[in-house]
Enzyme design. Structure first.
Site, PDB file in Angstrom:
ATOM      1  N   GLY A  11       0.830  -1.202   0.000  1.00 31.09           N
ATOM      2  CA  GLY A  11       0.000   0.000   0.000  1.00 31.09           C
ATOM      3  C   GLY A  11       0.863   1.250   0.000  1.00 31.09           C
ATOM      4  N   ASN A  12       0.327   2.310   0.597  1.00 34.79           N
ATOM      5  CA  ASN A  12       1.047   3.592   0.553  1.00 34.79           C
ATOM      6  C   ASN A  12       2.411   3.532   1.239  1.00 34.79           C
ATOM      7  OD1 ASN A  12      -0.839   5.020  -0.919  1.00 34.79           O
ATOM      8  ND2 ASN A  12      -2.006   5.628   0.883  1.00 34.79           N
ATOM      9  N   VAL A  13       2.444   3.028   2.472  1.00 27.03           N
ATOM     10  CA  VAL A  13       3.722   3.005   3.200  1.00 27.03           C
ATOM     11  C   VAL A  13       4.671   1.984   2.564  1.00 27.03           C
ATOM     12  CG1 VAL A  13       4.860   2.574   5.413  1.00 27.03           C
ATOM     13  CG2 VAL A  13       2.636   3.729   5.376  1.00 27.03           C
ATOM     14  N   GLY A  14       4.150   0.794   2.267  1.00 26.67           N
ATOM     15  CA  GLY A  14       5.011  -0.266   1.741  1.00 26.67           C
ATOM     16  C   GLY A  14       5.615   0.084   0.389  1.00 26.67           C
ATOM     17  N   ARG A  88      -5.465   5.215  16.256  1.00 26.96           N
ATOM     18  CA  ARG A  88      -4.649   4.061  15.863  1.00 26.96           C
ATOM     19  C   ARG A  88      -5.170   2.801  16.552  1.00 26.96           C
ATOM     20  NH1 ARG A  88      -0.863   8.217  16.790  1.00 26.96           N
ATOM     21  NH2 ARG A  88       0.321   8.845  14.947  1.00 26.96           N
ATOM     22  N   ASP A 148       8.143  10.109  14.641  1.00 25.59           N
ATOM     23  CA  ASP A 148       7.678  11.137  15.579  1.00 25.59           C
ATOM     24  C   ASP A 148       8.786  12.177  15.808  1.00 25.59           C
ATOM     25  OD1 ASP A 148       5.227   9.816  15.812  1.00 25.59           O
ATOM     26  OD2 ASP A 148       5.962   8.536  17.424  1.00 25.59           O
ATOM     27  N   ARG A 151       9.042  14.490  12.821  1.00 24.09           N
ATOM     28  CA  ARG A 151       7.983  15.516  12.839  1.00 24.09           C
ATOM     29  C   ARG A 151       8.385  16.634  13.805  1.00 24.09           C
ATOM     30  NH1 ARG A 151       3.072  11.127  12.524  1.00 24.09           N
ATOM     31  NH2 ARG A 151       2.887  11.212  10.249  1.00 24.09           N
ATOM     32  N   HIS A 175       3.543   4.820  20.385  1.00 22.78           N
ATOM     33  CA  HIS A 175       3.201   5.608  19.203  1.00 22.78           C
ATOM     34  C   HIS A 175       1.716   5.921  19.264  1.00 22.78           C
ATOM     35  CE1 HIS A 175       3.498   7.188  15.231  1.00 22.78           C
ATOM     36  NE2 HIS A 175       2.759   6.250  14.671  1.00 22.78           N
TER      37      HIS A 175
HETATM   38  N1  LIG Z   1       4.381   3.074  12.724  1.00 21.10           N
HETATM   39  C1  LIG Z   1       4.075   4.206  12.168  1.00 21.10           C
HETATM   40  O1  LIG Z   1       4.608   5.248  12.523  1.00 21.10           O
HETATM   41  C2  LIG Z   1       3.093   4.238  11.027  1.00 21.10           C
HETATM   42  C3  LIG Z   1       3.002   5.346  10.179  1.00 21.10           C
HETATM   43  C4  LIG Z   1       2.106   5.327   9.110  1.00 21.10           C
HETATM   44  C5  LIG Z   1       1.296   4.213   8.900  1.00 21.10           C
HETATM   45  N2  LIG Z   1       1.375   3.163   9.779  1.00 21.10           N
HETATM   46  C6  LIG Z   1       0.547   1.974   9.619  1.00 21.10           C
HETATM   47  O2  LIG Z   1       1.037   1.212   8.534  1.00 21.10           O
HETATM   48  C7  LIG Z   1      -0.016   0.415   7.991  1.00 21.10           C
HETATM   49  C8  LIG Z   1      -0.067   0.589   6.469  1.00 21.10           C
HETATM   50  O3  LIG Z   1      -0.466   1.910   6.148  1.00 21.10           O
HETATM   51  P1  LIG Z   1      -0.715   2.315   4.619  1.00 21.10           P
HETATM   52  O4  LIG Z   1      -0.986   3.758   4.600  1.00 21.10           O
HETATM   53  O5  LIG Z   1       0.356   1.735   3.756  1.00 21.10           O
HETATM   54  O6  LIG Z   1      -2.077   1.506   4.345  1.00 21.10           O
HETATM   55  P2  LIG Z   1      -2.600   0.989   2.921  1.00 21.10           P
HETATM   56  O7  LIG Z   1      -4.033   0.656   3.128  1.00 21.10           O
HETATM   57  O8  LIG Z   1      -2.226   1.931   1.850  1.00 21.10           O
HETATM   58  O9  LIG Z   1      -1.775  -0.363   2.678  1.00 21.10           O
HETATM   59  C9  LIG Z   1      -1.936  -1.503   3.440  1.00 21.10           C
HETATM   60  C10 LIG Z   1      -1.736  -2.698   2.524  1.00 21.10           C
HETATM   61  O10 LIG Z   1      -1.759  -3.889   3.322  1.00 21.10           O
HETATM   62  C11 LIG Z   1      -2.331  -4.880   2.492  1.00 21.10           C
HETATM   63  N3  LIG Z   1      -2.743  -6.036   3.274  1.00 21.10           N
HETATM   64  C12 LIG Z   1      -3.860  -6.180   4.033  1.00 21.10           C
HETATM   65  N4  LIG Z   1      -3.886  -7.435   4.551  1.00 21.10           N
HETATM   66  C13 LIG Z   1      -2.787  -8.070   4.112  1.00 21.10           C
HETATM   67  C14 LIG Z   1      -2.268  -9.372   4.309  1.00 21.10           C
HETATM   68  N5  LIG Z   1      -2.906 -10.285   5.069  1.00 21.10           N
HETATM   69  N6  LIG Z   1      -1.117  -9.701   3.695  1.00 21.10           N
HETATM   70  C15 LIG Z   1      -0.461  -8.800   2.912  1.00 21.10           C
HETATM   71  N7  LIG Z   1      -0.911  -7.549   2.699  1.00 21.10           N
HETATM   72  C16 LIG Z   1      -2.059  -7.190   3.290  1.00 21.10           C
HETATM   73  C17 LIG Z   1      -3.482  -4.174   1.803  1.00 21.10           C
HETATM   74  O11 LIG Z   1      -3.937  -4.892   0.673  1.00 21.10           O
HETATM   75  C18 LIG Z   1      -2.839  -2.844   1.471  1.00 21.10           C
HETATM   76  O12 LIG Z   1      -2.264  -2.841   0.174  1.00 21.10           O
HETATM   77  C19 LIG Z   1      -1.308   0.879   8.709  1.00 21.10           C
HETATM   78  O13 LIG Z   1      -1.609  -0.008   9.762  1.00 21.10           O
HETATM   79  C20 LIG Z   1      -0.903   2.236   9.267  1.00 21.10           C
HETATM   80  O14 LIG Z   1      -1.669   2.616  10.389  1.00 21.10           O
HETATM   81  C21 LIG Z   1       2.262   3.158  10.816  1.00 21.10           C
END
Ligand SMILES: NC(=O)c1ccc[n+]([C@@H]2O[C@H](COP(=O)([O-])OP(=O)(O)OC[C@H]3O[C@@H](n4cnc5c(N)ncnc54)[C@H](O)[C@@H]3O)[C@@H](O)[C@H]2O)c1
Length: 308
Positions: A11-14, A88, A148, A151, A175
């Site tokens: 997704g977005n982060v990955g 969260r 954090d 930021r 967090h």
């Molecule tokens: N730790 C931090 O500081 C921080 C910061 C930003 C986001 N996050 C967290 O990171 C996570 C991802 O955020 P995002 O914006 O990329 O979300 P997103 O929805 O864009 O991406 C998440 C991806 O996970 C995939 N997914 C769901 N279930 C799955 C599974 N069983 N196996 C493989 N992939 C699977 C989805 O299909 C999706 O593509 C969220 O939980 C978000 O809260 C954490």
């Protein structure tokens, strides 16, 4: 041979983490997701940017964990992200199921890997990964403090109109709303910011740091921040791959450090080739210590709900 980093969740982060890793030519990347075609499409698209970026790395997208075998590092970003009106903690049950499932699969394929957890609620998901993976704490680390702190650094640099390069900052704790920004340990070119910013204004910057995630969620409406979070995760990846012995605030499993035992919480960590190589214990005032303990209690409550 090039190093290999798997990112679960395209997704977005990955996907943005894959972008930073490729652009820095740190390692080959395998992007895994449950969505058929999404990791494949993003992986191919990024690969086609490599001739332009002059980087020799491969980025493979897949739904199959066999391609992740023998990864050096696995970054877990799978799960749902929050939307306006959600905390969260509202992600807890859904992401617990996802994180425990994917961690089991990646560790089976890469038993020697180092796990970096990003999915929220972060501290409870790091604990979930640690319990599921059965790896030593040195190889299961959570990302939150780097974000954090970045930021906080951004807001300090903007306030003083100085280079972001001059600013270091430290944010400890979980967090979430109870995170503990540490002005006493935050500096501009070595000068504590407590000497440079009036207490009332500093309190506002601290609060903006605590609300840093929701500020972005309110703008985006359909998801949460991802450029800075992915850059933060990749700073940890780089520190490990290059054995930099870099001190970064990371979420680590404590065994008595800071008077906390049996939980993940954000503390200053040294990252190198072995993963978490040292937890640095700094002196806290009574107020800071109480804030950290309160934050740990919040993490403990979440972990109790999912039984980890
Ligand atoms: N730790 C931090 O500081 C921080 C910061 C930003 C986001 N996050 C967290 O990171 C996570 C991802 O955020 P995002 O914006 O990329 O979300 P997103 O929805 O864009 O991406 C998440 C991806 O996970 C995939 N997914 C769901 N279930 C799955 C599974 N069983 N196996 C493989 N992939 C699977 C989805 O299909 C999706 O593509 C969220 O939980 C978000 O809260 C954490």
């Amino acid at each position: 041979m090039r190093r290999k980093v798997t990112i679960v969740g395209a997704g977005n982060v990955g996907a943005t983490a894959a972008h930073w890793i490729a652009e820095k030519e740190l390692a080959d990347v395998v992007l895994v997701d449950v969505m058929d075609g999404v990791p494949q499409g993003k992986g191919l698209d990024l690969t086609e940017a490599m001739p332009i970026e002059k980087c020799d790395v491969s980025i493979i997208g897949t739904n199959d964990y066999s391609a992740t075998a023998v990864s050096d590092i696995v970054v877990i970003t799978a799960g749902i992200a929050r939307k306006p009106g959600m905390s969260r903690d509202d992600l807890l049950i859904t992401n617990y199921k996802i994180v425990s499932d994917v961690v089991g699969k990646v560790v089976a394929a890469s038993p020697d890997c180092i796990l970096i957890i990003v999915s929220n609620p972060l501290d409870a998901m790091a604990q979930t990964a640690y319990r599921t993976a059965g790896l030593p704490r040195e190889r299961v680390i959570g990302m939150a403090g780097v974000l954090d702190s970045a930021r906080f650094r951004t807001f300090i640099a903007d306030e003083l109109k100085v280079s972001v390069e001059n600013v270091t900052a430290l944010v400890l704790g979980g967090h979430g709303d109870t995170m503990v920004p540490m002005p006493r340990y935050s500096t501009v070119a070595g000068i504590p910011i407590t000497e440079l910013i009036a207490p009332e204004r500093l309190a506002e910057l601290v609060q903006r740091t605590r609300d840093g995630g929701i500020e972005i969620v309110k703008y985006l409406k359909t998801g949460s921040a991802y450029y800075a979070p992915s850059a933060a995760a990749v700073e940890m990846v780089e520190a490990i791959l290059k054995d930099k012995k870099k001190i970064l605030p990371c979420t680590a499993y404590l065994k008595g450090e800071y008077g906390i035992s049996g939980y993940y919480i954000g503390v200053p960590c040294k990252l190198g080739a072995k993963g978490l190589e040292q937890i640095i214990e700094i002196k806290l005032t009574a107020e800071e210590d109480a804030a950290l303990k309160k934050s740990a209690e919040a993490v403990k409550e979440l972990c109790a709900v999912i039984g980890v």
